[in-house]
Structures are given as structure tokens and as C-alpha cells.
Motif scaffolding. Structure first.
Motif, PDB file in Angstrom:
ATOM      1  N   HIS A   1      -3.720  -2.245  -1.473  1.00  0.00           N
ATOM      2  CA  HIS A   1      -4.490  -1.152  -2.042  1.00  0.00           C
ATOM      3  C   HIS A   1      -3.724  -0.442  -3.151  1.00  0.00           C
ATOM      4  CE1 HIS A   1      -7.623  -1.710   0.764  1.00  0.00           C
ATOM      5  NE2 HIS A   1      -6.936  -1.316   1.820  1.00  0.00           N
ATOM      6  N   ASN A   2      -2.423  -0.385  -2.983  1.00  0.00           N
ATOM      7  CA  ASN A   2      -1.602   0.276  -3.995  1.00  0.00           C
ATOM      8  C   ASN A   2      -0.241  -0.418  -4.058  1.00  0.00           C
ATOM      9  OD1 ASN A   2      -0.697   2.066  -5.893  1.00  0.00           O
ATOM     10  ND2 ASN A   2      -0.224   3.703  -4.420  1.00  0.00           N
TER      11      ASN A   2
ATOM     12  N   PHE B   1       4.001   0.307 -10.401  1.00  0.00           N
ATOM     13  CA  PHE B   1       2.741   0.228  -9.644  1.00  0.00           C
ATOM     14  C   PHE B   1       1.750  -0.652 -10.390  1.00  0.00           C
ATOM     15  CE2 PHE B   1       4.874   4.129  -8.739  1.00  0.00           C
ATOM     16  CZ  PHE B   1       4.726   4.301  -7.380  1.00  0.00           C
ATOM     17  N   SER B   2       1.141  -1.594  -9.690  1.00  0.00           N
ATOM     18  CA  SER B   2       0.205  -2.453 -10.417  1.00  0.00           C
ATOM     19  C   SER B   2      -1.106  -1.737 -10.707  1.00  0.00           C
ATOM     20  CB  SER B   2      -0.033  -3.771  -9.680  1.00  0.00           C
ATOM     21  OG  SER B   2      -0.645  -3.543  -8.451  1.00  0.00           O
ATOM     22  N   ASN B   3      -1.449  -0.712  -9.922  1.00  0.00           N
ATOM     23  CA  ASN B   3      -2.681   0.035 -10.202  1.00  0.00           C
ATOM     24  C   ASN B   3      -2.497   1.053 -11.334  1.00  0.00           C
ATOM     25  OD1 ASN B   3      -3.704  -1.357  -8.093  1.00  0.00           O
ATOM     26  ND2 ASN B   3      -4.003   0.400  -6.727  1.00  0.00           N
ATOM     27  N   HIS B   4      -1.241   1.389 -11.644  1.00  0.00           N
ATOM     28  CA  HIS B   4      -0.980   2.417 -12.658  1.00  0.00           C
ATOM     29  C   HIS B   4       0.040   1.860 -13.646  1.00  0.00           C
ATOM     30  CE1 HIS B   4      -2.988   5.033  -9.795  1.00  0.00           C
ATOM     31  NE2 HIS B   4      -2.152   4.559  -8.873  1.00  0.00           N
TER      32      HIS B   4
ATOM     33  N   ASP C   1       0.859  -1.187   0.000  1.00  0.00           N
ATOM     34  CA  ASP C   1       0.000   0.000   0.000  1.00  0.00           C
ATOM     35  C   ASP C   1       0.894   1.236   0.000  1.00  0.00           C
ATOM     36  OD1 ASP C   1      -2.105   1.702   0.185  1.00  0.00           O
ATOM     37  OD2 ASP C   1      -2.871   0.951   2.092  1.00  0.00           O
TER      38      ASP C   1
ATOM     39  N   LYS D   1      -1.334  -7.508 -10.265  1.00  0.00           N
ATOM     40  CA  LYS D   1      -1.926  -7.364  -8.923  1.00  0.00           C
ATOM     41  C   LYS D   1      -1.550  -8.583  -8.087  1.00  0.00           C
ATOM     42  CE  LYS D   1      -5.237  -5.215  -6.368  1.00  0.00           C
ATOM     43  NZ  LYS D   1      -5.421  -3.781  -6.170  1.00  0.00           N
TER      44      LYS D   1
END
Lengths: 261, 451
Positions: B325-326, B346-349, B308, B369
Motif C-alpha cells: 500500500h505504501n 517512497f514509490s507512491n510519492h 506498507d 512500484k
């Protein structure tokens, strides 16, 4: 009718009751008789609102700030009914309603989320009902003592002062055992069940203890040392401020385990 | 010695102690407790030296706080002991003899005549008090008159003593806990077992489940545990939050859960910017270096991983929580001794290029992720003080009922012979709530007059 509407309805009726109380300061007879209508109706709506909230959420109606503010206001109104059965004290009524209206306004403020949130694991216990309801009930009595003490401090007439002094003591004599049982003892039992220790010097625990020390001081100075009047009234006011800090301050200023409400 | 005792049993000491305890307890909440000296030094600067001396970093275990509690206990013992004998005497062998003059001190009082001899009037009064109103009645006859004393709910006098005794038991429980409690955190994977500190048995985790609400929040954790004592599986049960398991003085709590990121292999995909068809996925654990054996790509390393990601003061990277979460990994790709790629991914970006090591690189790196393997966090606690706490709490609650709701009452009467009949003086007092008692007193007198 849904819960938010009932809550708003109760809020409006409490404001009307507050106006009646203020009018009763000038013409006591009629307005103190009439106040039962808005106050009773408001209390009834509020009760239904709390029941609906409980049914809708499936848990006790005091698990976050909105819910516990609503419950505390409800408890203060209830305690007023018990305390002033003969409806003889319009000033106490006025100031209590002021507290209720402030609490309800705070609960309605957009800063306080109103949504129903599922319970985190630690809160899923029957002790939630016992611990929080008995504590808040005790605090509602402390609110009555606070109001009478403030009235004592600012009142000029000797017979009135004697009355407020007595009322303040009576309220604390009920509130103190409730607070001890609900806040401290039930709290310890639940903490033991949920966290594995009955006492951990968490800020909320410490502040309830501080509140308890102050009311213990009130009782000792009064019963054994014969304090009364102004000195007692000041201790009762400080006690209520500590209770308020335990309730609000600890959540928003100091971090701790009791971060929900 | 005598003056020390006087000091200990004085109520002024109680008042001072209550104030000091309230103030010092409150101060302890303003300073975070039990942190490292470095953290305090950074937070408070030179002021840290002052409260290191005052032991504010562990306020509730500091010698001055324990000293206050000790004095508080002694004060309670002394106050109770110094009052108890007199109270006991008043209740069991009270001073019955009185006189009309002495009855004048009562707030609720009356005097009246009755056309019967003193003995008969006293007899009636005694009957009305004892049978109808459950007073314990004592009578004493002298040459001149008869004195009568009625006591009711005398146990109410001991309410405060019972409360104090309960408090002392609770404090004793607190001392027992702080000396004798043992606390072990057992992070367990399914199939794993651990021994709580000081215990002769092992705790094995058979099954661990996290339940979620429909909204996605955690509802509960459930751990099925087996106790292995002396090589035998003696008990199996499921614990959850608020439902611990008891075994041999130990309580086993579901304290939470953890995600084992250290052992989680992260899936990393590498693409070459100039070869759109090239894609290579590889699993790498944090801290590990994996050889790729690929032309132009020697190896990939995960230098650091946070589930995160957050940047705190001073540019330091931290994890806000254990939840993914991040998720972000600091990845290095090496080729022929030079860094082909380095930086946070970053897996979210997925498209984001953090810093020159990523921007100028001939490769693009993606973090899938990640999903860590959850483990159960069980707390095993043995606390021999707990029983005393419950006993003390019970005594204290009972004492509060006695102190606030049992209102001891006292009625005294003196019967003096007149030329014809009796002159009766009566007075009474009650602790608190005088209205109800006044009615009782007035009814009694009315009945005595008409009897």
C-alpha cells in the motif's frame, strides 16, 4: 422500493407501534388491537428489506454491523409476535419496541457504514447463515427475558411480578438452547472449517461462553435451588448485558478474529 | 471422604464455579494473550509482575483455570451420579402407592364419585391414560384402595444428565486436543513441498491462485495440492478458505497467503540532478548491495524495505500490512567511501525527499512500484479431540431438547370403595408449561366421569 427506503419505512412503523404500545398502557383494549397494523406492516417491510438485501448482496443479511443490527431488530419483533400471541402485555411490548427502535437508530447512524461489502474469504460459508441467524434469534429471546426481568425489578404489584418472572424464564428456556446451538456449537463447527480449530479463546468466543455461563447459572439457581423473583431477574439482566457485550463490546473494544460483526 | 463427596455434589459449588469461570474467562479477554514478556512489561509496567504470578498472560492454560475446569467436571459428574439412581428408580420402578392425603400436595387435583366399583373405575382410568394419552400406567392394590400412577415423557427427566454428559465429552475432547493436536504452518511456493509435523507424507503445492472481486478485494485463495505418501502421488485436490482437505487424520487448510518481500528485487532508478539525461535503473533485493560501475556512483544498497510504510511511537518504522500500500525502501548510494544519498524513498510519492541525506544529495532516487511473488500459507492440523467435540455437541444438543421440550408428566389416582360406588382422588404435575397439562388433566377427568 429499495432496501434503504423499506428499512426506513419499517423504522417509522416501529416507532408508531411503540407509541401504540405506550397508549395501550392507558387504554389496553383498543390500542393493543390496533398495534398489529403498524407492527405487522413494519415487520413485513422489514422482511422484504432483508430479502432485497440478500438478493442484492448475494450473501446472508448479517455480515456487518448494519446488517446484523437490522436482522436482530427484525428477530426481536418476530419473537414478540410469537411470545405475546394474545397481545396481553403492553409493557413488554413498549420496552421491546424501545430496544428495537434503539437498535434501528444505531443501524441508521452515519457511524455505521451501510454499503454492501463483498465477503472476505473466511465468511463465505453456509455456516454463516446457521451460526449468525440462530445466535441472534437466541439473543432476541434473551432480550424478551431482559425486558421482563427489568419490569419485574421495577414493578410493585405481586400478580404482575409473578407474570414477569414466568415470562422471563420462558424466554430463557427458548433462548438458551438456541444460543447454545447457534452461538457455541455451530460456531465451533464453522471455526473448525474456516480456521482449522473449533475453539481458540478468541474474545468473541470467550464472551459467548461467559454469556452461556451466566444463563446456565440462571437455570441452575432456578430449577434446582428454587430461586425466583428478584435474584433470578438480576441474573437475567446480567446475562443480557454479557450478550450485548459479546455482540458490540468485543467488536469495538477488544481486538480479535471476529472483527466483522 | 463422605464430606468431600458432599462438597463435590453440592449445587452451591456449581453456582460458585459458574461465577468464577465466567469472571476469569472475561478477565482473560482484557489482557492480550500469549505475547512476549517484553511487550507486557512495556505495556503494564510493574503490574506485569502481578499477573505473571496469576498467569494472566496465558489465562486459559493457567493452572487455576484448568483447576476450575477440573473441579467443574468433577462437580458435574458428582451431581449427575448422585441424582441418577433415584431418577432411574422413579421412572422404572416408581412408588405407586398413594393416599388421598398425599394427593393434596399437587397443584392440579380433584375429587369425585363414580357409581362403579373401584376396580372398574381404575380400569377405565388406566385405559384412558394409556391408550389415549400414552401414559405408562402402574397400579397397586391394597386392602383399602387401589392406587394408580401414570407417567409420560419420563425421558425428559434425564435431559439435564444428558446435557452434563455431553459437556463432559466436550471437555474430554478439549483435553485430548490440547495434549495431542499438531499444527504446522506450511508456507509454500508453487512447486514447493513440505512435511507437516509428525506426518509421514509430504504436501506439494501445484498451483496457487488469488481471486479478486471486481472491487479489488480478495475473494478467495485456491491452492491445488498433491499429497505425496511413500514416494507416490496419492491425491490431488484444490483447497480454499472454508474448504479444507483431509488426509490421514490431518486437515489441510487454506489459511492465507503471503508475499515474499525478502526475495523480491526492487527496481530503483537513479538520476543525477545535474545531468537531466542520465538515468540508471537497477534491481536490488532488500539487504543487498549492487555495484553500479558508473562514474561518480559506486554502489547502491537497500538497507531496509517495508511494503506498507508507517511510523509508530518512538519514530520506529513498521509495515502496517504485507500489502504494497505504501512501499518504501531505505536506500544508500555510495561513492568513494562517502554516502552520496541516504534515506527513505517512497514509490507512491516519487518527488518526496525524506531528510538531509536526500535533500542535499546530487542524485534523485526513485522506487518503482514493487510486486512480490505470492506464496500460499497452508495450515496442516491434526486434532484427535475433534471427534469427541462433535459427539459431545450432539449429545448436549439432544439433552437440551430433552430438558426443555420433553416435559415429563405424572398423574396419580386413588380409588376408594364407598358404600355404593367409588371415591376417586386425582392429582397431577408436569415440569413447566402447566396450561397444556391442566387441559389434559381436565379432559381426562371429564372422560372418566362420563365413561
Amino acid at each position: 422500493m429499495n432496501e434503504p427506503n423499506l428499512f426506513s419505512g419499517a423504522f417509522v412503523l416501529y416507532i408508531i407501534a411503540g407509541v401504540f404500545f405506550v397508549l395501550a398502557l392507558f387504554r389496553r383494549g383498543i390500542w393493543m388491537k390496533a398495534v398489529i397494523f403498524p407492527l405487522g406492516a413494519g415487520f413485513a417491510l422489514h422482511t422484504v428489506a432483508l430479502v432485497l438485501r440478500t438478493v442484492a448482496s448475494g450473501h446472508a443479511p448479517f455480515t456487518n454491523m448494519y446488517e446484523s443490527l437490522s436482522f436482530l431488530s427484525w428477530a426481536v419483533v418476530g419473537v414478540y409476535f410469537v411470545f405475546d400471541r394474545k397481545r396481553a402485555y403492553p409493557k413488554i411490548g413498549s420496552f421491546l419496541m424501545l430496544i428495537v427502535i434503539l437498535l434501528m437508530a444505531l443501524a441508521s447512524s452515519p457511524l455505521i457504514p451501510r454499503g454492501i461489502v463483498p465477503l472476505i474469504p473466511a465468511l463465505q460459508s453456509w455456516w454463516l447463515w446457521l451460526h449468525v441467524s440462530v445466535t441472534l434469534l437466541g439473543e432476541a429471546f434473551f432480550a424478551v427475558a431482559f425486558v421482563s426481568s427489568i419490569l419485574y425489578i421495577f414493578s410493585g404489584k405481586e400478580d404482575k411480578r409473578r407474570l414477569y418472572d414466568k415470562l422471563s424464564y420462558k424466554a430463557i428456556a427458548v433462548g438458551f438452547p438456541l444460543f447454545t446451538l447457534g452461538g457455541l456449537i455451530f460456531g465451533m463447527i464453522w471455526a473448525y472449517k474456516a480456521w482449522g480449530r473449533y475453539w481458540g479463546w478468541d474474545p468473541k468466543e470467550v464472551w459467548s461462553l461467559v454469556t452461556w455461563f451466566i444463563y446456565a447459572l440462571y437455570l441452575h439457581t432456578r430449577v434446582v435451588m428454587g430461586w425466583a423473583g428478584k435474584k433470578s431477574a438480576i441474573v437475567a439482566v446480567i446475562g443480557f448485558l454479557a450478550a450485548l457485550f459479546t455482540y458490540f463490546g468485543v467488536n469495538y473494544i477488544i481486538e480479535g478474529l471476529h472483527s466483522y460483526a | 471422604m463422605k464430606s468431600f463427596w458432599k462438597f463435590l455434589r453440592s449445587l452451591k459449588l456449581t453456582i460458585v464455579l459458574l461465577i468464577l469461570l465466567a469472571v476469569f474467562s472475561a478477565i482473560g479477554t482484557l489482557v492480550p494473550q500469549g505475547r512476549s514478556p517484553e511487550e507486557y512489561a512495556q505495556r503494564f509496567g510493574p503490574a506485569y509482575q502481578i499477573f505473571k504470578i496469576l498467569q494472566l498472560d496465558r489465562a486459559y492454560k493457567s493452572s487455576w483455570f484448568l483447576g476450575l475446569l477440573m473441579l467443574f467436571s468433577l462437580n458435574m459428574i458428582a451431581c449427575t451420579l448422585s441424582r441418577l439412581p433415584a431418577k432411574w428408580r422413579h421412572v422404572t420402578r416408581p412408588n405407586v402407592k398413594s393416599s388421598p392425603d398425599r394427593l393434596k400436595v399437587f397443584k392440579i387435583k380433584t375429587t369425585f364419585e363414580k357409581n362403579v366399583p373401584p376396580a372398574e373405575a381404575a380400569e377405565t382410568a388406566s385405559r384412558l391414560l394409556a391408550r389415549r394419552r400414552r401414559f405408562r400406567v402402574f397400579a397397586e392394590k391394597s386392602e383399602r384402595n387401589i392406587s394408580l400412577l401414570g407417567l409420560r415423557r419420563s425421558s425428559g427427566w434425564f435431559g439435564s444428565d444428558i446435557v452434563h454428559f455431553g459437556m463432559l465429552v466436550i471437555l474430554a475432547g478439549g483435553i485430548t486436543s490440547s495434549l495431542g493436536s499438531q499444527d504446522t504452518i506450511l508456507p509454500l511456493f508453487e512447486g514447493g513441498q513440505m512435511r507437516p509435523e509428525g506426518a509421514a507424507f509430504m504436501v506439494r503445492l501445484d498451483k496457487f491462485e488469488t481471486e479478486y472481486y471486481e472491487e479489488g478485494m480478495i475473494k478467495d485463495w485456491k491452492s491445488t495440492l498433491t499429497i505425496i505418501d511413500n514416494g507416490l502421488q496419492v491425491r490431488t485436490g484444490t483447497i480454499e478458505v472454508n474448504r479444507p482437505m483431509k488426509y490421514k487424520g490431518y486437515n489441510l487448510y487454506q489459511s492465507g497467503y503471503g508475499l515474499n518481500w525478502e526475495e523480491t528485487a526492487l527496481e530503483i532508478e537513479i538520476r543525477k540532478n545535474e545531468e537531466p539525461d542520465f538515468s540508471r535503473s537497477v534491481f536490488v533485493k532488500p539487504g543487498q548491495v549492487v555495484n553500479l560501475q558508473e562514474a561518480g556512483l559506486d554502489s547502491v544498497a537497500v538497507r531496509s524495505f517495508v511494503p506498507d510504510f508507517i511510523i509508530v511511537e518512538g519514530g520506529r518504522v513498521m509495515s502496517r500490512s504485507d500489502e504494497p500500500h505504501n512501499p518504501a525502501a531505505y536506500i544508500e548510494i555510495l561513492n568513494g567511501g562517502e554516502r552520496l544519498f541516504y534515506g527513505w524513498v517512497f514509490s507512491n510519492h516519487p518527488g518526496f525527499k525524506a531528510g538531509p541525506g536526500a535533500e542535499n544529495s546530487p542524485v534523485s532516487v526513485f522506487l518503482k512500484k514493487p510486486r512480490a511473488f505470492p506464496y500460499s500459507v497452508i495450515e496442516a492440523r491434526r486434532d484427535p479431540g475433534t471427534l469427541l467435540i462433535w459427539i459431545g455437541s450432539f449429545i448436549l444438543s439432544a439433552g437440551l431438547v430433552f430438558a426443555f421440550y420433553l416435559r415429563p408428566a405424572e398423574i396419580r389416582m386413588v380409588f376408594e370403595p364407598l358404600a355404593e360406588g367409588t371415591l376417586i382422588s386425582a392429582g397431577g404435575s408436569v415440569r413447566g408449561g402447566a396450561e397444556a397439562f391442566r387441559t389434559l388433566f381436565e379432559d381426562l377427568i371429564r372422560e372418566m366421569r362420563s365413561a
